[in-house]
Design an enzyme around this catalytic site. Structure first.
Site, PDB file in Angstrom:
ATOM      1  N   LYS A  77       0.858  -1.181   0.000  1.00 15.19           N
ATOM      2  CA  LYS A  77       0.000   0.000   0.000  1.00 15.19           C
ATOM      3  C   LYS A  77       0.896   1.234   0.000  1.00 15.19           C
ATOM      4  O   LYS A  77       1.921   1.246   0.705  1.00 15.19           O
ATOM      5  CB  LYS A  77      -0.898  -0.030   1.239  1.00 15.19           C
ATOM      6  N   SER A 152      -9.901   1.985   2.874  1.00 10.79           N
ATOM      7  CA  SER A 152      -9.004   2.760   2.046  1.00 10.79           C
ATOM      8  C   SER A 152      -8.002   1.914   1.255  1.00 10.79           C
ATOM      9  O   SER A 152      -7.426   2.410   0.288  1.00 10.79           O
ATOM     10  CB  SER A 152      -8.219   3.740   2.917  1.00 10.79           C
ATOM     11  N   SER A 176     -10.164  -0.492   6.985  1.00 14.71           N
ATOM     12  CA  SER A 176      -9.563  -0.289   5.661  1.00 14.71           C
ATOM     13  C   SER A 176      -8.832  -1.490   5.065  1.00 14.71           C
ATOM     14  O   SER A 176      -8.439  -1.444   3.904  1.00 14.71           O
ATOM     15  CB  SER A 176      -8.598   0.896   5.708  1.00 14.71           C
TER      16      SER A 176
END
Lengths: 490, 96
Positions: A77, A152, A176
Site C-alpha cells: 500500500k 481505504s 480499511s
C-alpha cells in the site's frame, strides 16, 4: 496459470524448482501491464526493482538460504515508506515524496526475500471507504468495473482480487483492510494494535492504525503475518510479545471453540441477502465442531460517532506536519508564511482529508475538548469493555464485515455520512484494539460478501486457525473474476 | 439549525491553516454539520466515572538509553524540501 496459485502454493513451486522467482515476478509484471490501466490499482510499478529482488531471491535459493516466503511477490500500500521509491499516500501533498528510509514492514518483507511489485492506490491518507478519495483517481472493483473496491486499501484489494499480485499489504484504521477484502472476495487481517510496527507507515490516527496483509487465504495471511509481526524498537507502541509461527496452528481442530454472534450486527442496517450468507457460514463453523452462542455488544451503534471524533482529532494533529516547508507539496508564490501554510494545505489536501482535519481541529479546540474528545474516549472505553465482557464467554466473535456488497462508483461521494456508516461493523474493533480476520463467505448478485472473526488481544493464531478450517470446507476464496482469470502458462 | 456555523468553520479552518474561499465555506458548513450531528449520538450515553481510553494497550511508555543510534541524515532529509539553500529550509521572510 501462475495467478491461480496462493503464496503457499507459489512457495511450494519455488522450492520444487517448478518455476523461479524471476519467472513468477515477470508473470505478474506482465499482468500488471495488461490489466492495471483498467483497474488503476497501482500508483507505482517497480519492474526493475522487482526483477532485481527476484534475481537475488533465486540466488539465495540456489545457495540453500531461502525461507518459505523468499521470492514471493508482494505489493505494498502506498503509505508504507519505501526508500528511493515514491510514497504518495494517495495525496497530491506527497506526489513528489521519496522517503529516505523503508517502513519496518517493507524492511521485514525485504529481509525475508520477498519481491516488491509496486505501490498500491488508496484513499488519500487512508481516509475513505471506496478508494474514490485518491489523487490518482478511483480504483475499480474487478468483480464489477462500475463499483468500488472498498477502501481505504482499495488498490491492495483490487490488485489481489484480479491477481495482479499474489498478496498485498494494507492498513486498517476503521476497516480499511477488512471492508475492501469483503467487497472483493479476499482474506484480510487487521492485527492487534501493537502487533505490527507502524514505523514508516504514514500516520492517520495513531491509536487506531495497524498494518496487515490482504491475501487469497488465511494460510497466506499467516505466512505474511509471521514475517511482518513483532516488536520494533523504532515504534514505541509495538509490543514486546512473542510472534508464533502462525502456520503451525492452522490445522488444529476447532472442535469445542465457542463463537459469539453479536445480535447488534444483525439489525436493519444489514442487507438481508448478505445476512443469509453469514448465517450459512455460521452453520459451516457449527459443522466443524464450534459452539455458537448469542452475545451482545450493546455499544456497537456508538462506534461510528466515537470514531469520527477520535480519528479526525488524531489526524488533525498528525497531518499538521504537512506545512510546505520540509517536504511534499508547496503552493506557488506565497506572499507570507501564513499564506504559504494555508494555500499549501488547501491545494495539497483533497476534500475528505480537509473535512476530517477541520472536524478534528474543531473537536480539539478550546471549549469543545470535553464535549467531544474526552467524551469519545470515555465511550471508547465502554466499547472495549463490551468486548472484554464477551470474551469471558466466547473464543471469537463472528459477524458480517460490511453491511452490503460493493456499491457503485460515485454513489456515496456526495454524502460523507452514508460513506462513514459503511464501516459500522469494523470500526469498533479498531477502537478496542483487537485483531480481526475478514474472510470471503459467498456472493450476492455475483458480488462477493465477507464475514469477519474478531479475536482476543494478540490471538491472531485462533482467527487464522478458524479461517483456514473454514476455507477447507468452502471455496469462496478460490473464485477469481472471469475477466482476470486468464494468462499464459509459465 | 446547523450544528456548526459558517463563522465557526472559518475559525477552525484558520486554526488548521487551511485556506477557505467563501463559496467553499457553505459546502463545508453543511458536511461538517452532518458529521457533528452523527457524533452527537454519543452525548446520550452516561459516562460518569468512566476513565477515558486514550489507547488500546495498557502498558507504560518504554524508555531507551540516550545515545545516538543513527548517523547524520540531514542531507537526505533536506533533499526532500521544496526549497533549500545552504542546507537550510527557505520560507517567505518573516521578520522585516
Amino acid at each position: 496459470m501462475i495467478h491461480k496459485y496462493t503464496i503457499a502454493e507459489l512457495s511450494q513451486g519455488l522450492s520444487n524448482g517448478d518455476f523461479s522467482s524471476v519467472e513468477v515476478t515477470q508473470y505478474y509484471l506482465d499482468r500488471m501491464q495488461q490489466f492495471n490501466p483498467q483497474l488503476n490499482c497501482y500508483i507505482t510499478q517497480c519492474n526493475e526493482h522487482a526483477l532485481a529482488q527476484a534475481k537475488a531471491a533465486d540466488d539465495l535459493r540456489a545457495k540453500g538460504q531461502a525461507q518459505g516466503i523468499t521470492g514471493i511477490p508482494i505489493a505494498q500500500k502506498d503509505l508504507f515508506c519505501t526508500k528511493d521509491i515514491k510514497t504518495s499516500c494517495g495525496s497530491k501533498m506527497l506526489d513528489n515524496f521519496i522517503s529516505p528510509y523503508n517502513a519496518t514492514v517493507v524492511e521485514r518483507c525485504n529481509d525475508a526475500g520477498m519481491v516488491m511489485l509496486g505501490k498500491l492506490n488508496m484513499d488519500e491518507f487512508a481516509m475513505g471507504s471506496s478508494n474514490e478519495n485518491s489523487h490518482y483517481g478511483p480504483v475499480k472493483n474487478p468483480w464489477d468495473m462500475t463499483r468500488v473496491p472498498g477502501g481505504s486499501s482499495g488498490g491492495s484489494a483490487a490488485a489481489v482480487a484480479a491477481r495482479l499480485a499474489p498478496c498485498a499489504t494494507g492498513t486498517d484504521t476503521g476497516g480499511s483492510i477488512r471492508q475492501p477484502a469483503a467487497l472483493t472476495g479476499l482474506t484480510g487481517l487487521k492485527p492487534t494494535y501493537g502487533r505490527v510496527s507502524r514505523f514508516g507507515m504514514v500516520a492517520f490516527a495513531s491509536s487506531l492504525d495497524q498494518g496487515g496483509p490482504l491475501t487469497q487465504t488465511a494460510e497466506d495471511a499467516a505466512l505474511v503475518l509471521t514475517i511482518i509481526a513483532g516488536h520494533d524498537p523504532k515504534d514505541s507502541t509495538s509490543m514486546k510479545q512473542e510472534v508464533p509461527d502462525y502456520s503451525t496452528t492452522l490445522n488444529d481442530s476447532i472442535h469445542g471453540k465457542t463463537i459469539g454472534i453479536p445480535k447488534e450486527y444483525f439489525t436493519n442496517a444489514l442487507d438481508p441477502e448478505v445476512g443469509d450468507t453469514i448465517h450459512t457460514a455460521i452453520k459451516a463453523f457449527e459443522k466443524l465442531g464450534a459452539n455458537i452462542k448469542s452475545i451482545s455488544l450493546p455499544n456497537t451503534h456508538l462506534a461510528v460517532p466515537v470514531y469520527y471524533v477520535i480519528a479526525p482529532a488524531e489526524a488533525s494533529s498528525n497531518l499538521s506536519r504537512f506545512d510546505g516547508v520540509r517536504y511534499g507539496y508547496r503552493c506557488e508564490n506565497p506572499k507570507d508564511l501564513l499564506d504559504l501554510y494555508k494555500r499549501t494545505r488547501a491545494e495539497g489536501f483533497g476534500e475528505e482529508v480537509k473535512r476530517r482535519i477541520l472536524i478534528g481541529t474543531y473537536a480539539l479546540s478550546a471549549g469543545y475538548y470535553d464535549a467531544y474528545y474526552l467524551k469519545a474516549q470515555q465511550v471508547r472505553h465502554l466499547i472495549r469493555d463490551d468486548f472484554i465482557k464477551a470474551f469471558n464467554e466466547v473464543d471469537v466473535i463472528l459477524g458480517p464485515t460490511a453491511p452490503t456488497t460493493a456499491f457503485k462508483l460515485g454513489e456515496k461521494m456526495n454524502d460523507p455520512v452514508s460513506m462513514y456508516l459503511s464501516d459500522l461493523y469494523t470500526i469498533n474493533v479498531n477502537l478496542a484494539g483487537l485483531p480481526s480476520l475478514a474472510l470471503p463467505s459467498g456472493f450476492v448478485n455475483d458480488l462477493p460478501v465477507g464475514l469477519q472473526l474478531i479475536g482476543k488481544d494478540f490471538d491472531e493464531a485462533t482467527l487464522l486457525n478458524l479461517g483456514h478450517q473454514y476455507q477447507q470446507v468452502t471455496d469462496w476464496h478460490r473464485q477469481i473474476p472471469t475477466a482476470f482469470d486468464k494468462g499464459e502458462a509459465a | 439549525m446547523s450544528a456548526i456555523t459558517p463563522d465557526e468553520v472559518a475559525k477552525v479552518a484558520h486554526l488548521a491553516r487551511i485556506a477557505m474561499s467563501d463559496d467553499k465555506l457553505s459546502e463545508y458548513t453543511q458536511s461538517l454539520s452532518s458529521t457533528l450531528e452523527l457524533v452527537q449520538q454519543m452525548q446520550q450515553v452516561d459516562t460518569k466515572g468512566v476513565t477515558p481510553m486514550a489507547h488500546p494497550l495498557d502498558t507504560i511508555q518504554p524508555q531507551r538509553s540516550d545515545h545516538v543510534t543513527e548517523g547524520d541524515f540531514s542531507k537526505a532529509i533536506n533533499q526532500m524540501a521544496p526549497k533549500i539553500e545552504a542546507n537550510l529550509f527557505l520560507v517567505p521572510q518573516v521578520i522585516e
